[in-house]
Write a protein that holds these residues in place. Sequence first.
Motif, PDB file in Angstrom:
ATOM      1  N   UNK A  86       0.825  -1.206   0.000  1.00 31.09           N
ATOM      2  CA  UNK A  86       0.000   0.000   0.000  1.00 31.09           C
ATOM      3  C   UNK A  86       0.859   1.256   0.000  1.00 31.09           C
ATOM      4  N   UNK A  87       1.944   1.243   0.773  1.00 34.47           N
ATOM      5  CA  UNK A  87       2.873   2.379   0.795  1.00 34.47           C
ATOM      6  C   UNK A  87       3.466   2.604  -0.592  1.00 34.47           C
ATOM      7  N   UNK A  88       3.902   1.513  -1.233  1.00 36.31           N
ATOM      8  CA  UNK A  88       4.498   1.627  -2.569  1.00 36.31           C
ATOM      9  C   UNK A  88       3.502   2.211  -3.564  1.00 36.31           C
ATOM     10  N   UNK A  89       2.266   1.727  -3.537  1.00 38.57           N
ATOM     11  CA  UNK A  89       1.260   2.219  -4.474  1.00 38.57           C
ATOM     12  C   UNK A  89       0.879   3.670  -4.188  1.00 38.57           C
ATOM     13  N   UNK A  90       0.813   4.034  -2.920  1.00 38.53           N
ATOM     14  CA  UNK A  90       0.478   5.414  -2.560  1.00 38.53           C
ATOM     15  C   UNK A  90       1.550   6.380  -3.040  1.00 38.53           C
ATOM     16  N   UNK A  91       2.813   5.987  -2.887  1.00 34.60           N
ATOM     17  CA  UNK A  91       3.912   6.838  -3.347  1.00 34.60           C
ATOM     18  C   UNK A  91       3.923   6.943  -4.873  1.00 34.60           C
ATOM     19  N   UNK A  92       3.635   5.828  -5.552  1.00 33.33           N
ATOM     20  CA  UNK A  92       3.573   5.859  -7.014  1.00 33.33           C
ATOM     21  C   UNK A  92       2.439   6.758  -7.498  1.00 33.33           C
ATOM     22  N   UNK A  93       1.287   6.685  -6.833  1.00 34.61           N
ATOM     23  CA  UNK A  93       0.156   7.532  -7.219  1.00 34.61           C
ATOM     24  C   UNK A  93       0.475   9.009  -6.999  1.00 34.61           C
ATOM     25  N   UNK A  94       1.154   9.318  -5.886  1.00 34.01           N
ATOM     26  CA  UNK A  94       1.528  10.708  -5.610  1.00 34.01           C
ATOM     27  C   UNK A  94       2.505  11.223  -6.657  1.00 34.01           C
ATOM     28  N   UNK A  95       3.449  10.356  -7.060  1.00 39.42           N
ATOM     29  CA  UNK A  95       4.420  10.742  -8.085  1.00 39.42           C
ATOM     30  C   UNK A  95       3.723  10.971  -9.425  1.00 39.42           C
ATOM     31  N   UNK A  96       2.757  10.131  -9.746  1.00 37.40           N
ATOM     32  CA  UNK A  96       2.016  10.288 -11.003  1.00 37.40           C
ATOM     33  C   UNK A  96       1.237  11.601 -11.011  1.00 37.40           C
ATOM     34  N   UNK A  97       0.613  11.931  -9.886  1.00 39.17           N
ATOM     35  CA  UNK A  97      -0.113  13.213  -9.797  1.00 39.17           C
ATOM     36  C   UNK A  97       0.834  14.386  -9.977  1.00 39.17           C
ATOM     37  N   UNK A  98       2.014  14.275  -9.376  1.00 39.23           N
ATOM     38  CA  UNK A  98       2.985  15.354  -9.498  1.00 39.23           C
ATOM     39  C   UNK A  98       3.421  15.522 -10.940  1.00 39.23           C
ATOM     40  N   UNK A  99       3.667  14.409 -11.626  1.00 38.61           N
ATOM     41  CA  UNK A  99       4.097  14.479 -13.020  1.00 38.61           C
ATOM     42  C   UNK A  99       3.006  15.074 -13.905  1.00 38.61           C
ATOM     43  N   UNK A 100       1.756  14.704 -13.659  1.00 36.64           N
ATOM     44  CA  UNK A 100       0.652  15.259 -14.443  1.00 36.64           C
ATOM     45  C   UNK A 100       0.546  16.758 -14.223  1.00 36.64           C
TER      46      UNK A 100
END
Length: 487
Positions: free
Chosen positions: A116-130
Amino acid sequence: MAHDILIVDDEPYVRKSIAGILEDGGYTPRDAADGAAAIEAIDSGPLPSLVILDVWLEGSELDGMDVLDGVVHRHPEVPVIMISGHSTIDTAVAAIKKGAYEFIEKPLDSDRLLLTVERALEAAELRREVAELKLRAGETTELIGSSPAIKQIQTVAERAAPTDRRVFITGPAGAGKEVLARLIHSRSRRSSGPFVVANAAMMRPDRVELELFGSEGDGHAATGSRKIGTFERAHRGTLFFDEIADMPLETQGKIARALQAHTFEREGGSQRIEVDIRVMAATTRDMENEIEQGRFREDLYYRLLVTPIELPALRDRREDIPELANFFIRQAADSAGESPREIGSDGIAMLQSFDWPGNVRQLRNFVEWLLIMAPMPANGPIGADMIQAALRPRPGAAQALPSQADLMTLSLRDARRQFERNYLHAQIRRFGGNISRTAQFVGMERSALHRKLRSLGVLDRENEGHGADGKGATDTSPTGADKLNSP
């Protein structure tokens, strides 16, 4: 760079257990025992990459839902994972609706928590990139060109990128200073972190320090009055000072101290905030003159001047214009969902003859305008005649050659002389003032071309010696019609 994760739970053994799981997963944990300590840990910096937050914080004035409200309101980029051993489905749904990334029941399964931590960090990174892509929509992040000057800059950028050294970029407006800074950031070890731009020229003088350092407000978590500045938003990333010379002197002093200590204070606060940032800066000004005139602090200048890079004006690298123009045409066509067009060799030659005082930015804008104004057929090459036609209705655009109506008022001898003067002037500009290359293209001996330029007044006596060596020619013209201004 290991992600910093804040654990908020009132039970010490739970905090210790979660910390052990995170350390095994390669993360850096820190903890807080109650809501107030959690808010203090988040707001006093550095900002955590993620928060693991218990719903029920026994003995705390602020419970987990209150802390969640504060994080979502002031730091929406930080994901929050809620945990609890005594909650209902309604509590979990409420937490997700408030902005939590996920809800996990106790006792915690280590594998599920790490996933869950890994997926949450990936989602946050994706939002930042967008968000980053939206901010720079329409902007190129490549340093286009193959001229010797650009190749040298590309080499310096490649060498500087992996380091954390500060970069100071100079050059005229529109030359691509921010593009270069983004390129360096994208190839650095901070590429997954934010790239934050602080444009001093765009800030109100009375709000510069508030924008840079933020404000403490009343310090109460429930009001959300604390403001986070650009220094904190750039944590673990790059802070780019555009037009740094426009910073007020007093603010320059605070920036110098922040760079020296890697800490600063928010307005109205007394606690030092620690940040991990790489700093790059850019300006169009002559910084030595700014220092001499007392408008810029010498100590700040030399703190920033670790890796100096000077970007040339577009007129000093005209050989890059074909590559740039074609790149912008493809980019504009892709954005519009259309097939890209080609610029003919005569059209490229005309583009190379302009001065482009607005540099690469102006060329890009003109190419986009050209795609709108160039006549059909849309699948044919864009020639010099189309460029000329696109220039005429554009306000403030000078024509490269005299119009037919102008020529009709002249005798054959004068018309021919004016045509030759404009033609040779344009070719000299196209080849960056190099008479030898111009002579080769137009099919004349260099010495004959030199005599022709003198006879037409294109080469004045002041620059005669410089032009004769085959390296340069004057840009002055005897009449207003001879000045080939950029579109």
